[in-house]
Design a protein around this motif. Structure first.
Motif, PDB file in Angstrom:
ATOM      1  N   GLY A 146      18.435 -27.815  64.743  1.00 23.25           N
ATOM      2  CA  GLY A 146      19.589 -27.296  64.026  1.00 23.25           C
ATOM      3  C   GLY A 146      19.505 -25.795  63.892  1.00 23.25           C
ATOM      4  O   GLY A 146      18.630 -25.155  64.478  1.00 23.25           O
ATOM      5  N   THR A 147      20.395 -25.242  63.093  1.00 24.73           N
ATOM      6  CA  THR A 147      20.454 -23.789  63.000  1.00 24.73           C
ATOM      7  C   THR A 147      20.618 -23.301  61.569  1.00 24.73           C
ATOM      8  O   THR A 147      21.003 -24.035  60.669  1.00 24.73           O
ATOM      9  CB  THR A 147      21.634 -23.219  63.819  1.00 24.73           C
ATOM     10  OG1 THR A 147      22.874 -23.661  63.249  1.00 24.73           O
ATOM     11  CG2 THR A 147      21.548 -23.635  65.267  1.00 24.73           C
ATOM     12  N   GLU A 148      20.305 -22.033  61.404  1.00 25.82           N
ATOM     13  CA  GLU A 148      20.627 -21.283  60.197  1.00 25.82           C
ATOM     14  C   GLU A 148      21.546 -20.162  60.660  1.00 25.82           C
ATOM     15  O   GLU A 148      21.167 -19.328  61.478  1.00 25.82           O
ATOM     16  CB  GLU A 148      19.356 -20.726  59.560  1.00 25.82           C
ATOM     17  CG  GLU A 148      19.576 -20.018  58.236  1.00 25.82           C
ATOM     18  CD  GLU A 148      18.273 -19.548  57.614  1.00 25.82           C
ATOM     19  OE1 GLU A 148      18.283 -18.469  56.993  1.00 25.82           O
ATOM     20  OE2 GLU A 148      17.265 -20.257  57.758  1.00 25.82           O
ATOM     21  N   ALA A 149      22.765 -20.172  60.153  1.00 26.03           N
ATOM     22  CA  ALA A 149      23.759 -19.200  60.593  1.00 26.03           C
ATOM     23  C   ALA A 149      24.662 -18.846  59.407  1.00 26.03           C
ATOM     24  O   ALA A 149      24.190 -18.805  58.268  1.00 26.03           O
ATOM     25  CB  ALA A 149      24.548 -19.743  61.785  1.00 26.03           C
ATOM     26  N   LEU A 150      25.942 -18.599  59.672  1.00 25.81           N
ATOM     27  CA  LEU A 150      26.834 -18.083  58.634  1.00 25.81           C
ATOM     28  C   LEU A 150      27.705 -19.170  58.024  1.00 25.81           C
ATOM     29  O   LEU A 150      28.524 -19.782  58.704  1.00 25.81           O
ATOM     30  CB  LEU A 150      27.720 -16.984  59.217  1.00 25.81           C
ATOM     31  CG  LEU A 150      26.987 -15.747  59.731  1.00 25.81           C
ATOM     32  CD1 LEU A 150      27.970 -14.785  60.403  1.00 25.81           C
ATOM     33  CD2 LEU A 150      26.247 -15.039  58.595  1.00 25.81           C
ATOM     34  N   LEU A 280      19.932 -18.623  64.183  1.00 22.78           N
ATOM     35  CA  LEU A 280      18.505 -18.923  64.117  1.00 22.78           C
ATOM     36  C   LEU A 280      18.327 -20.426  64.337  1.00 22.78           C
ATOM     37  O   LEU A 280      18.890 -21.234  63.600  1.00 22.78           O
ATOM     38  CB  LEU A 280      17.934 -18.532  62.754  1.00 22.78           C
ATOM     39  CG  LEU A 280      18.066 -17.068  62.331  1.00 22.78           C
ATOM     40  CD1 LEU A 280      17.436 -16.854  60.968  1.00 22.78           C
ATOM     41  CD2 LEU A 280      17.423 -16.152  63.359  1.00 22.78           C
ATOM     42  N   THR A 281      17.565 -20.791  65.335  1.00 18.18           N
ATOM     43  CA  THR A 281      17.507 -22.194  65.762  1.00 18.18           C
ATOM     44  C   THR A 281      16.093 -22.742  65.649  1.00 18.18           C
ATOM     45  O   THR A 281      15.127 -22.096  66.051  1.00 18.18           O
ATOM     46  CB  THR A 281      17.991 -22.323  67.216  1.00 18.18           C
ATOM     47  OG1 THR A 281      19.243 -21.648  67.353  1.00 18.18           O
ATOM     48  CG2 THR A 281      18.167 -23.780  67.594  1.00 18.18           C
ATOM     49  N   TRP A 282      15.998 -23.935  65.079  1.00 18.59           N
ATOM     50  CA  TRP A 282      14.710 -24.573  64.867  1.00 18.59           C
ATOM     51  C   TRP A 282      14.727 -25.980  65.449  1.00 18.59           C
ATOM     52  O   TRP A 282      15.772 -26.585  65.638  1.00 18.59           O
ATOM     53  CB  TRP A 282      14.379 -24.651  63.373  1.00 18.59           C
ATOM     54  CG  TRP A 282      15.538 -25.008  62.488  1.00 18.59           C
ATOM     55  CD1 TRP A 282      16.337 -24.145  61.792  1.00 18.59           C
ATOM     56  CD2 TRP A 282      16.056 -26.317  62.220  1.00 18.59           C
ATOM     57  NE1 TRP A 282      17.314 -24.845  61.113  1.00 18.59           N
ATOM     58  CE2 TRP A 282      17.166 -26.168  61.351  1.00 18.59           C
ATOM     59  CE3 TRP A 282      15.679 -27.597  62.630  1.00 18.59           C
ATOM     60  CZ2 TRP A 282      17.909 -27.254  60.895  1.00 18.59           C
ATOM     61  CZ3 TRP A 282      16.425 -28.683  62.176  1.00 18.59           C
ATOM     62  CH2 TRP A 282      17.519 -28.500  61.304  1.00 18.59           C
ATOM     63  N   MET A 283      13.560 -26.457  65.743  1.00 17.40           N
ATOM     64  CA  MET A 283      13.371 -27.845  66.139  1.00 17.40           C
ATOM     65  C   MET A 283      12.389 -28.461  65.158  1.00 17.40           C
ATOM     66  O   MET A 283      11.509 -27.777  64.638  1.00 17.40           O
ATOM     67  CB  MET A 283      12.845 -27.948  67.566  1.00 17.40           C
ATOM     68  CG  MET A 283      12.758 -29.377  68.113  1.00 17.40           C
ATOM     69  SD  MET A 283      12.085 -29.429  69.801  1.00 17.40           S
ATOM     70  CE  MET A 283      13.424 -28.674  70.730  1.00 17.40           C
ATOM     71  N   GLU A 284      12.566 -29.733  64.870  1.00 18.20           N
ATOM     72  CA  GLU A 284      11.666 -30.451  63.979  1.00 18.20           C
ATOM     73  C   GLU A 284      11.276 -31.771  64.615  1.00 18.20           C
ATOM     74  O   GLU A 284      11.834 -32.173  65.637  1.00 18.20           O
ATOM     75  CB  GLU A 284      12.335 -30.720  62.630  1.00 18.20           C
ATOM     76  CG  GLU A 284      12.617 -29.474  61.822  1.00 18.20           C
ATOM     77  CD  GLU A 284      13.420 -29.770  60.582  1.00 18.20           C
ATOM     78  OE1 GLU A 284      13.347 -28.968  59.635  1.00 18.20           O
ATOM     79  OE2 GLU A 284      14.137 -30.796  60.553  1.00 18.20           O
ATOM     80  N   GLY A 285      10.347 -32.439  63.965  1.00 16.95           N
ATOM     81  CA  GLY A 285       9.946 -33.737  64.474  1.00 16.95           C
ATOM     82  C   GLY A 285       8.969 -34.412  63.543  1.00 16.95           C
ATOM     83  O   GLY A 285       8.626 -33.892  62.477  1.00 16.95           O
ATOM     84  N   VAL A 286       8.516 -35.561  63.961  1.00 19.00           N
ATOM     85  CA  VAL A 286       7.615 -36.372  63.154  1.00 19.00           C
ATOM     86  C   VAL A 286       6.176 -36.126  63.595  1.00 19.00           C
ATOM     87  O   VAL A 286       5.859 -36.164  64.778  1.00 19.00           O
ATOM     88  CB  VAL A 286       7.969 -37.857  63.278  1.00 19.00           C
ATOM     89  CG1 VAL A 286       6.949 -38.718  62.548  1.00 19.00           C
ATOM     90  CG2 VAL A 286       9.376 -38.111  62.718  1.00 19.00           C
ATOM     91  N   SER A 287       5.323 -35.869  62.598  1.00 17.97           N
ATOM     92  CA  SER A 287       3.891 -35.698  62.823  1.00 17.97           C
ATOM     93  C   SER A 287       3.130 -36.672  61.934  1.00 17.97           C
ATOM     94  O   SER A 287       3.645 -37.119  60.902  1.00 17.97           O
ATOM     95  CB  SER A 287       3.465 -34.262  62.504  1.00 17.97           C
ATOM     96  OG  SER A 287       4.083 -33.333  63.372  1.00 17.97           O
TER      97      SER A 287
END
Length: 375
Positions: A146-150, A280-287
């Protein structure tokens, strides 16, 4: 106008990120391990709905117990305090995974237990360079991005793609009307300053070494302090970001996509759009923490999250994008419309992927954030 498909080819604004999220292929396989028992999930607040919990239990026979947290730092601190015990799965941002590995808090992923054909190949491959693989071992299965934007009030502060900029937050007319998160707000401000040729080094180089970071951040901090009057509220989690718009008078802000989507679902006139500098773009996941007790159930959860049904439940609930192959066919019209409005034109080609944030970077990042907040 046809809506943008969430699986449209996505390229980072910086080729070094090495990430593209390409078109889906046919998913195969089953949930794999785990058909009973309990699973203790430690995940972001708002990420897992009651509907998802019920669907997971119905599909696997496993009883999920969900505990929410609000920030990456909260998660890391909890894991350090417990030495990686107490939960079976956690959900860190991929760029922060090396922090956990450095402190010995994660166990390597048993790749033979993951239904990789259910995940977008490009997301799996791209995550390798973003932090999921450390020292040749994988420590995370990517599930979402997802992203962080305006975020903006469509009536009080309308924004248009192609013109909207992080700089809009810092304009004089936005005094007492904006909201940001401390540390990432400084990055957004830095990208605006970089576009104007006002940073000594490229913003991305700030993540490479302390000297470069401080050279850039000294400039960013001075600008931020001078314009601090624009910030009506700082946020650190989803509830605070939404509260800035809901009750505290913000009409513009740098927030997560899910924050804006949640407000829109409430009927508020809040839009969300990528700025010209790149979202600003991020990726996440399961650990899996080193102290996980229900390991087979954890892998069952990983594989369930990669099914089209689970991916769609997650994306429709959060307005965050899933890596599950085939989930795009099950998305709601509202989710498709939000995505199309947020990333029109060439926005997907300009995404600014978060580089790996090493522990030294996080420490100095927080130092500058604290100086800004206390100024």
């Amino acid at each position: 106008m046809s809506s943008i498909n969430r699986r449209t080819l996505i390229k980072s604004a910086a080729a070094t990120a090495g990430v593209t999220l390409a078109a889906p292929f046919i998913a195969r396989g089953s949930y794999a391990a785990g058909s009973s028992g309990t699973l203790n999930i430690f995940a972001w607040a708002g990420y897992i709905s009651d509907e998802m919990l019920a669907a997971f239990e119905k599909a696997t026979g496993i009883k999920p117990v969900y505990t929410p947290y609000g920030t990456n730092d909260e998660l890391l601190n909890q894991m350090r305090a417990s030495n990686g015990a107490g939960y079976d799965v956690i959900w860190p941002a991929v760029d922060r995974v090396p922090n956990y590995v450095e402190f010995g808090l994660l166990q390597p992923i048993d790749e033979a237990k993951v239904a990789w054909d259910k995940a977008l190949t490009s997301a799996v491959k791209g995550s390798e360079t973003l932090g999921a693989v450390v020292g040749g071992k994988r420590y995370q299965v990517p599930t979402d991005w997802g992203t962080e934007a305006l975020s903006f009030d469509k009536n009080a502060s309308p924004l248009e793609y192609g013109k909207a900029s992080y700089g809009d937050i810092w304009k004089p007319e936005m005094k007492g009307k904006a909201t940001i998160r401390g540390h990432s707000g400084l990055v957004g401000l830095g990208l605006w300053l970089e576009a104007q040729g006002k940073l000594p080094k490229p913003m991305r180089d700030s993540f490479k070494d302390e000297a470069t970071m401080r050279a850039n951040y000294d400039v960013i901090l001075a600008e931020a302090v001078a314009r601090k009057g624009n910030i009506v509220q700082f946020w650190s989690n989803e509830n605070e970001a939404q509260g800035a718009f809901r009750t505290n008078g913000a009409v513009i802000g740098q927030t997560w996509d899910s924050s804006a989507a949640g407000l829109a679902k409430e009927g508020l006139p809040i839009g969300f759009v990528a700025p010209v500098e790149g979202a600003l773009t991020w990726m996440e996941g399961v650990s899996l923490p080193v102290g996980a007790k229900n390991v087979e159930q954890a892998y069952a959860f990983v594989n369930w999250m990669l099914t089209p049904e689970a991916g769609a439940l997650y994306a429709n609930h959060t307005s965050i994008n899933t890596t599950a192959v085939g989930a795009d066919k099950l998305l709601s019209d509202a989710s498709k419309a939000f995505f199309a409005a947020a990333y029109p034109g060439d926005a997907l080609e300009k995404l600014w992927w978060w580089p790996i944030q090493d522990n030294w970077f996080v420490a100095i990042r927080n130092e500058y954030q604290d100086k800004f907040l206390s100024a």
